[in-house]
Design a protein around this motif. Structure first.
Motif, PDB file in Angstrom:
ATOM      1  N   MET A  36      -5.970   1.395  12.621  1.00 46.67           N
ATOM      2  CA  MET A  36      -7.310   1.966  11.972  1.00 46.67           C
ATOM      3  C   MET A  36      -8.436   1.697  11.964  1.00 46.67           C
ATOM      4  SD  MET A  36      -6.266   4.250   8.883  1.00 46.67           S
ATOM      5  CE  MET A  36      -4.900   4.472   9.268  1.00 46.67           C
ATOM      6  N   ASP A  37      -7.873   0.409  12.945  1.00 45.93           N
ATOM      7  CA  ASP A  37      -9.759  -0.022  13.883  1.00 45.93           C
ATOM      8  C   ASP A  37      -9.546   1.285  15.214  1.00 45.93           C
ATOM      9  OD1 ASP A  37      -9.150  -2.501  12.422  1.00 45.93           O
ATOM     10  OD2 ASP A  37      -8.263  -3.664  13.867  1.00 45.93           O
ATOM     11  N   GLN A  38      -8.516   2.068  15.213  1.00 45.38           N
ATOM     12  CA  GLN A  38      -8.977   2.598  16.755  1.00 45.38           C
ATOM     13  C   GLN A  38      -9.285   4.516  16.203  1.00 45.38           C
ATOM     14  OE1 GLN A  38      -4.658   3.678  18.316  1.00 45.38           O
ATOM     15  NE2 GLN A  38      -4.519   1.451  19.152  1.00 45.38           N
ATOM     16  N   GLY A  39      -9.202   4.600  15.001  1.00 43.89           N
ATOM     17  CA  GLY A  39     -10.021   5.482  14.971  1.00 43.89           C
ATOM     18  C   GLY A  39     -10.014   6.250  14.228  1.00 43.89           C
ATOM     19  N   SER A  40      -8.214   6.750  13.877  1.00 43.35           N
ATOM     20  CA  SER A  40      -7.000   8.122  13.997  1.00 43.35           C
ATOM     21  C   SER A  40      -6.968   8.405  11.989  1.00 43.35           C
ATOM     22  CB  SER A  40      -6.255   7.387  13.891  1.00 43.35           C
ATOM     23  OG  SER A  40      -5.397   6.230  13.139  1.00 43.35           O
ATOM     24  N   ASP A  41      -8.133   7.264  10.448  1.00 43.29           N
ATOM     25  CA  ASP A  41      -8.396   8.252   9.927  1.00 43.29           C
ATOM     26  C   ASP A  41      -9.701   8.651   9.657  1.00 43.29           C
ATOM     27  OD1 ASP A  41      -7.436   9.423   7.456  1.00 43.29           O
ATOM     28  OD2 ASP A  41      -6.896   7.074   6.707  1.00 43.29           O
ATOM     29  N   ALA A  42     -10.322   8.631   8.294  1.00 43.15           N
ATOM     30  CA  ALA A  42     -11.845   8.745   8.940  1.00 43.15           C
ATOM     31  C   ALA A  42     -11.486   8.322   7.614  1.00 43.15           C
ATOM     32  CB  ALA A  42     -11.901   9.900   8.964  1.00 43.15           C
ATOM     33  N   PHE A  43     -11.015   8.569   6.598  1.00 41.73           N
ATOM     34  CA  PHE A  43     -11.073   7.779   4.594  1.00 41.73           C
ATOM     35  C   PHE A  43      -9.587   7.296   4.683  1.00 41.73           C
ATOM     36  CE2 PHE A  43     -11.820  12.618   4.860  1.00 41.73           C
ATOM     37  CZ  PHE A  43     -13.132  12.040   4.850  1.00 41.73           C
ATOM     38  N   LEU A  44      -9.751   5.444   4.832  1.00 45.26           N
ATOM     39  CA  LEU A  44      -9.413   3.824   5.118  1.00 45.26           C
ATOM     40  C   LEU A  44      -8.895   4.745   3.575  1.00 45.26           C
ATOM     41  CD1 LEU A  44      -7.677   2.457   6.253  1.00 45.26           C
ATOM     42  CD2 LEU A  44     -10.085   1.405   5.981  1.00 45.26           C
ATOM     43  N   GLY A  45      -9.966   4.392   2.492  1.00 47.25           N
ATOM     44  CA  GLY A  45      -9.177   4.060   0.885  1.00 47.25           C
ATOM     45  C   GLY A  45      -8.309   5.137   0.621  1.00 47.25           C
ATOM     46  N   LEU A  46      -8.594   6.763   1.019  1.00 48.74           N
ATOM     47  CA  LEU A  46      -7.915   7.776   0.400  1.00 48.74           C
ATOM     48  C   LEU A  46      -6.842   6.930   1.199  1.00 48.74           C
ATOM     49  CD1 LEU A  46      -7.268   9.566  -1.510  1.00 48.74           C
ATOM     50  CD2 LEU A  46      -8.003  11.793   1.195  1.00 48.74           C
ATOM     51  N   PHE A  47      -6.407   6.464   2.268  1.00 47.99           N
ATOM     52  CA  PHE A  47      -5.320   6.306   2.908  1.00 47.99           C
ATOM     53  C   PHE A  47      -4.330   5.772   1.804  1.00 47.99           C
ATOM     54  CE2 PHE A  47      -2.610   4.182   6.179  1.00 47.99           C
ATOM     55  CZ  PHE A  47      -1.994   5.329   6.162  1.00 47.99           C
ATOM     56  N   ASN A  48      -5.310   4.061   2.389  1.00 47.99           N
ATOM     57  CA  ASN A  48      -4.311   3.271   1.535  1.00 47.99           C
ATOM     58  C   ASN A  48      -4.055   3.806  -0.022  1.00 47.99           C
ATOM     59  OD1 ASN A  48      -4.571   1.249   3.669  1.00 47.99           O
ATOM     60  ND2 ASN A  48      -7.030   0.425   2.525  1.00 47.99           N
ATOM     61  N   PHE A  49      -5.041   3.883  -1.050  1.00 47.07           N
ATOM     62  CA  PHE A  49      -4.238   4.638  -2.094  1.00 47.07           C
ATOM     63  C   PHE A  49      -3.222   5.550  -2.170  1.00 47.07           C
ATOM     64  CE2 PHE A  49      -4.516   8.152  -5.810  1.00 47.07           C
ATOM     65  CZ  PHE A  49      -4.537   6.979  -6.750  1.00 47.07           C
ATOM     66  N   CYS A  50      -2.893   6.207  -1.154  1.00 50.28           N
ATOM     67  CA  CYS A  50      -1.565   7.318  -0.820  1.00 50.28           C
ATOM     68  C   CYS A  50      -0.360   6.547  -0.821  1.00 50.28           C
ATOM     69  CB  CYS A  50      -2.589   8.522  -0.040  1.00 50.28           C
ATOM     70  SG  CYS A  50      -3.329   9.929  -0.726  1.00 50.28           S
ATOM     71  N   LEU A  51      -0.785   5.614   0.569  1.00 50.42           N
ATOM     72  CA  LEU A  51       0.637   4.850   0.790  1.00 50.42           C
ATOM     73  C   LEU A  51       0.624   4.047  -0.384  1.00 50.42           C
ATOM     74  CD1 LEU A  51       1.702   3.246   3.004  1.00 50.42           C
ATOM     75  CD2 LEU A  51      -0.221   1.867   3.473  1.00 50.42           C
ATOM     76  N   TYR A  52      -0.241   3.645  -1.433  1.00 47.44           N
ATOM     77  CA  TYR A  52       0.265   2.905  -2.700  1.00 47.44           C
ATOM     78  C   TYR A  52       1.055   3.410  -3.569  1.00 47.44           C
ATOM     79  CZ  TYR A  52       0.286   0.091  -6.821  1.00 47.44           C
ATOM     80  OH  TYR A  52       0.321  -0.317  -8.070  1.00 47.44           O
ATOM     81  N   LEU A  53       0.788   4.671  -3.563  1.00 48.70           N
ATOM     82  CA  LEU A  53       1.123   6.094  -4.258  1.00 48.70           C
ATOM     83  C   LEU A  53       2.522   5.777  -3.868  1.00 48.70           C
ATOM     84  CD1 LEU A  53      -1.317   8.306  -5.241  1.00 48.70           C
ATOM     85  CD2 LEU A  53      -0.415   6.222  -7.107  1.00 48.70           C
ATOM     86  N   VAL A  54       3.116   5.931  -2.724  1.00 47.28           N
ATOM     87  CA  VAL A  54       3.863   6.609  -2.135  1.00 47.28           C
ATOM     88  C   VAL A  54       5.490   4.975  -1.863  1.00 47.28           C
ATOM     89  CG1 VAL A  54       5.265   6.438   0.383  1.00 47.28           C
ATOM     90  CG2 VAL A  54       3.429   8.571  -0.075  1.00 47.28           C
ATOM     91  N   LEU A  55       4.736   4.366  -1.755  1.00 49.36           N
ATOM     92  CA  LEU A  55       5.479   2.799  -2.205  1.00 49.36           C
ATOM     93  C   LEU A  55       5.674   2.316  -3.355  1.00 49.36           C
ATOM     94  CD1 LEU A  55       3.314   0.145   0.598  1.00 49.36           C
ATOM     95  CD2 LEU A  55       5.898   1.010   0.374  1.00 49.36           C
ATOM     96  N   LEU A  56       4.865   2.894  -4.552  1.00 47.07           N
ATOM     97  CA  LEU A  56       4.969   2.912  -6.059  1.00 47.07           C
ATOM     98  C   LEU A  56       6.599   4.296  -5.998  1.00 47.07           C
ATOM     99  CD1 LEU A  56       4.247   1.780  -8.961  1.00 47.07           C
ATOM    100  CD2 LEU A  56       2.961   3.352  -9.250  1.00 47.07           C
ATOM    101  N   LEU A  57       5.963   4.745  -5.915  1.00 47.22           N
ATOM    102  CA  LEU A  57       7.350   5.989  -6.070  1.00 47.22           C
ATOM    103  C   LEU A  57       9.375   5.588  -5.878  1.00 47.22           C
ATOM    104  CD1 LEU A  57       8.227   8.846  -6.493  1.00 47.22           C
ATOM    105  CD2 LEU A  57       8.118   9.497  -4.524  1.00 47.22           C
ATOM    106  N   LEU A  58       8.895   4.632  -4.161  1.00 42.97           N
ATOM    107  CA  LEU A  58       9.916   4.072  -3.805  1.00 42.97           C
ATOM    108  C   LEU A  58      10.516   3.030  -4.905  1.00 42.97           C
ATOM    109  CD1 LEU A  58       8.780   4.582  -0.035  1.00 42.97           C
ATOM    110  CD2 LEU A  58      10.535   6.043  -1.163  1.00 42.97           C
ATOM    111  N   VAL A  59       9.962   2.215  -5.219  1.00 39.93           N
ATOM    112  CA  VAL A  59      10.268   1.115  -5.259  1.00 39.93           C
ATOM    113  C   VAL A  59      11.352   1.447  -7.091  1.00 39.93           C
ATOM    114  CG1 VAL A  59       9.268  -1.139  -7.207  1.00 39.93           C
ATOM    115  CG2 VAL A  59       8.240  -0.152  -4.546  1.00 39.93           C
ATOM    116  N   HIS A  60       9.817   2.597  -8.052  1.00 42.69           N
ATOM    117  CA  HIS A  60      10.674   3.264  -8.381  1.00 42.69           C
ATOM    118  C   HIS A  60      11.668   3.907  -8.285  1.00 42.69           C
ATOM    119  CE1 HIS A  60      10.093   4.839 -12.820  1.00 42.69           C
ATOM    120  NE2 HIS A  60      10.687   6.302 -12.537  1.00 42.69           N
ATOM    121  N   TRP A  61      12.068   4.518  -7.659  1.00 45.74           N
ATOM    122  CA  TRP A  61      13.131   4.929  -7.349  1.00 45.74           C
ATOM    123  C   TRP A  61      14.564   3.912  -7.111  1.00 45.74           C
ATOM    124  CZ3 TRP A  61      15.969   5.297  -2.857  1.00 45.74           C
ATOM    125  CH2 TRP A  61      16.527   5.903  -2.588  1.00 45.74           C
ATOM    126  N   GLY A  62      14.248   2.913  -6.560  1.00 42.75           N
ATOM    127  CA  GLY A  62      14.924   1.791  -6.571  1.00 42.75           C
ATOM    128  C   GLY A  62      15.102   1.434  -8.083  1.00 42.75           C
TER     129      GLY A  62
END
Length: 68
Positions: A36-62
């Motif tokens: 993120m410091d290199q500027g690879s993502d324009a929407f940091l908040g959206l990236f973090n939200f999607c990351l949280y949803l993916v992790l929640l899905l994996l935890v729920h699956w577990g």
């Protein structure tokens, strides 16, 4: 889904899954901050939200496959 009984207080399973996903997200963010410091993502908040949803899905699956 269900709930856990902790000393007479019912705690929803989704709350526990959400907390585990949030802790995992804090760990993963430490490694993705370099990108993120290199500027690879324009929407940091959206990236973090999607990351949280993916992790929640994996935890729920577990939780589902482990039998909780």
């Amino acid at each position: 889904m269900g709930e856990f009984n902790v000393y007479g207080v019912y705690v929803p399973t989704l709350l526990i899954q959400g907390l585990v996903a949030y802790i995992l997200m804090l760990i993963v963010i430490r490694y993705t901050d370099k990108w993120m410091d290199q500027g690879s993502d324009a929407f940091l908040g959206l990236f973090n939200f999607c990351l949280y949803l993916v992790l929640l899905l994996l935890v729920h699956w577990g939780f589902v496959w482990s039998g909780f």
